[in-house]
Scaffold this active site. Structure first.
Site, PDB file in Angstrom:
ATOM      1  CE  LYS A   1      -2.894   0.874   3.620  1.00 27.87           C
ATOM      2  NZ  LYS A   1      -2.805   2.256   4.098  1.00 27.87           N
ATOM      3  CB  SER A   2       3.756   2.311   2.085  1.00 29.89           C
ATOM      4  OG  SER A   2       3.142   2.216   3.343  1.00 29.89           O
TER       5      SER A   2
ATOM      6  N   GLY B   1      -5.158   8.093   5.418  1.00 32.88           N
ATOM      7  CA  GLY B   1      -4.209   9.009   6.051  1.00 32.88           C
ATOM      8  C   GLY B   1      -2.999   9.261   5.163  1.00 32.88           C
TER       9      GLY B   1
ATOM     10  NE  ARG C   1      -5.663   8.247  11.266  1.00 35.00           N
ATOM     11  CZ  ARG C   1      -5.027   7.470  10.412  1.00 35.00           C
ATOM     12  NH1 ARG C   1      -5.658   6.982   9.363  1.00 35.00           N
ATOM     13  NH2 ARG C   1      -3.769   7.173  10.613  1.00 35.00           N
TER      14      ARG C   1
ATOM     15  CB  SER D   1       4.689   9.968  11.524  1.00 36.76           C
ATOM     16  OG  SER D   1       3.917  10.062  10.347  1.00 36.76           O
TER      17      SER D   1
ATOM     18  CD  GLN E   1       0.351   8.244   7.137  1.00 36.69           C
ATOM     19  OE1 GLN E   1      -0.222   9.051   7.871  1.00 36.69           O
ATOM     20  NE2 GLN E   1      -0.207   7.117   6.747  1.00 36.69           N
TER      21      GLN E   1
ATOM     22  CG  ASP F   1       0.388  -0.023   9.570  1.00 35.41           C
ATOM     23  OD1 ASP F   1      -0.018   0.830  10.383  1.00 35.41           O
ATOM     24  OD2 ASP F   1       0.786   0.264   8.426  1.00 35.41           O
TER      25      ASP F   1
ATOM     26  NE  ARG G   1      -5.427   0.079  13.326  1.00 34.45           N
ATOM     27  CZ  ARG G   1      -4.773   0.251  12.178  1.00 34.45           C
ATOM     28  NH1 ARG G   1      -3.451   0.279  12.184  1.00 34.45           N
ATOM     29  NH2 ARG G   1      -5.430   0.377  11.055  1.00 34.45           N
TER      30      ARG G   1
ATOM     31  NE  ARG H   1      -2.770  -1.643   8.547  1.00 29.07           N
ATOM     32  CZ  ARG H   1      -2.409  -2.008   7.314  1.00 29.07           C
ATOM     33  NH1 ARG H   1      -2.459  -3.280   6.962  1.00 29.07           N
ATOM     34  NH2 ARG H   1      -1.992  -1.115   6.441  1.00 29.07           N
TER      35      ARG H   1
END
Ligand code: S3P
Length: 435
Positions: free
Chosen positions: A24-25, A96, A124, A168, A170, A317, A348, A392
């Site tokens: 995905k990333s 995100g 978020r 992070s 991101q 994750d 989570r 997830r």
């Protein structure tokens, strides 16, 4: 809201082979870097999931031509300054990664963009991206709470030296994307090393970007020109992880997972599995910029584990799955230094605690993690589990169900399409091969 019946303990275990869908990333980044490069970028084994589709559609809205079929995506890049204003707000859905990376990509344009998302994404934190970018001259507005909708007013970006406050990938990637459009070089220093797909991909496309020996300091020069490439996306280890754990905790299992990303910034789950006594081997390995390989794994008894802060980024994750492994290991396990879990698609720490407790597992919630008292057999007292709209969590619960022989249902399984639309098909294929 739809509810499905989950498969429970298969007496003969799981058997067979799964070709793991694209990472995905890397799929997000291939689209974005392709868009700001010159010429054609061909993406093979792209992940067709809702999150990646949000990135693809947003880039189309920003004037990028993208041809796509099941096998291949072709991005017709328009160069570092080639994005165009979108008349409509950009829809981020649940993603995100799309949101935060685009904030960086849009920071140095000469137009204004509005980014909006679904109810989970709208809770978020986006200030963690807006703040470092504003130190580079970006003009970004969030709500008072620091959330979506976000307005990015394109402006002049200056390179500087920035120490990031959260570990992070991101946030780091947003800063790197903005730095490409700056007028001076940039240095970004991470709290802990995080996944490095942005750096690897940009280098492949011709950017001048280097990581120092500490793995936390990244130097980026402004980019005049990036050139389109062919990107072969390896399978996502975060998707493979569901089956790595399933094969480990379901007695009599032996499976092979093909084409799994083995980038060392992502393989924390393999280190944890090894420490807990799991039984796996890497059958084949291809070492290039993004390494990948095939993994064979079979059932085993597990030892408890202790996970602390430095390990977290490489398995962020996979932590719901680590909690599940701990629930099957006789004794006390601990996950600490994982407060970031509270700002994922759901909180989570809370959702894992709630759902594993329903299965009869003893889990204590901590501000930054969990204490889990695992045992071989759980005293399951509920039949209805809930994904809480988090892909997830949904998949972790489908794997947990394989450890029980009780009738179990999962609410809101549709959330799984965010990262792994063919998850249940792949799981069924492992249940149907009988040895
Ligand atoms: C991602 C980084 C991680 C991860 C997410 C994907 C990325 O998020 O949890 O699923 O592609 O950069 P953070 O940057 O918030 O840790």
């Amino acid at each position: 809201m739809k509810k499905i019946k989950l498969d429970t303990l298969p007496p003969k275990g799981l058997h067979g082979t799964v070709d793991i869908p694209g990472d995905k990333s890397i799929s997000h980044r291939a689209l974005m870097v392709g868009a700001i490069s010159e010429g054609q970028t061909t993406i093979n084994h792209f992940l067709w999931s809702q999150d990646c589709q949000n990135t693809l559609e947003a880039l189309r809205q920003l004037g990028i031509k993208i041809e796509a079929n099941k096998e291949q995506v072709i991005v017709h890049g328009k160069g570092v300054r080639g994005l165009e204003a979108s008349a409509q707000p950009l829809e981020m859905g649940n993603s995100g990664t799309t949101t935060r990376l685009l904030m960086g990509l849009l920071a140095g344009t000469d137009f204004t963009s509005r980014l909006q998302g679904d109810s989970s994404l709208s809770k978020r934190p986006m200030k963690r991206v807006a703040e470092p970018l504003s130190k580079m001259g970006a003009q970004i507005e969030t709500t008072k709470l620091g959330t979506l909708p976000v307005i990015v007013k394109g402006s002049k970006i200056h390179g500087t030296k920035l120490q990031l406050q959260v570990a992070s990938a991101q946030v780091k990637s947003a800063v790197i994307f903005a730095a490409l459009q700056a007028d001076t070089p940039m240095t970004v220093i991470e709290k802990l090393p995080t996944r490095n797909h942005t750096e690897l991909m940009l280098r492949k496309f011709g950017a001048d970007i280097s990581t120092e020996k500490d793995q936390k300091t990244i130097n980026i020069k402004p980019a005049n020109r990036l050139r389109g490439q062919v990107v072969n996306v390896p399978g996502d280890i975060s998707s493979a992880a569901f089956f790595l754990v399933a094969a480990t905790i379901v007695p009599n299992s032996r499976i092979t997972l093909k084409n799994v990303s083995l980038n060392p910034t992502r393989t924390g789950i393999l280190n944890v599995l090894k420490r807990m006594g799991a039984n796996f081997k890497i059958l084949y390995r291809e070492n290039n910029d993004e390494s990948y390989g095939d993994i064979e794994i079979s059932a085993s008894n597990l030892k408890p584990v202790r996970i602390t802060g430095v390990e977290i980024p490489a398995l962020i994750d996979e932590l719901p799955l680590v909690a599940l492994l701990a629930a099957c290991a006789d004794g006390k396990s601990e996950i600490r230094g994982a407060a970031e879990l509270r700002v994922k698609e759901t909180d989570r720490i809370s959702t894992v605690t709630q759902e594993l407790s329903k299965l009869g597992v003893s889990v204590t919630e901590l501000p930054d993690g969990m204490i889990i008292h695992g045992r071989k057999n759980w005293k399951t007292n509920t039949v209805e589990l809930d994904s809480h709209g988090d892909h997830r969590i949904g998949m972790m619960l489908a794997v947990a169900a394989l450890r029980t022989d009780q009738e179990l249902y999962l609410n809101d399984p549709a959330a799984i399409a965010v990262s792994y639309p063919s998850f249940f098909e792949d799981l069924k294929s492992l249940l149907n091969v009988r040895k």
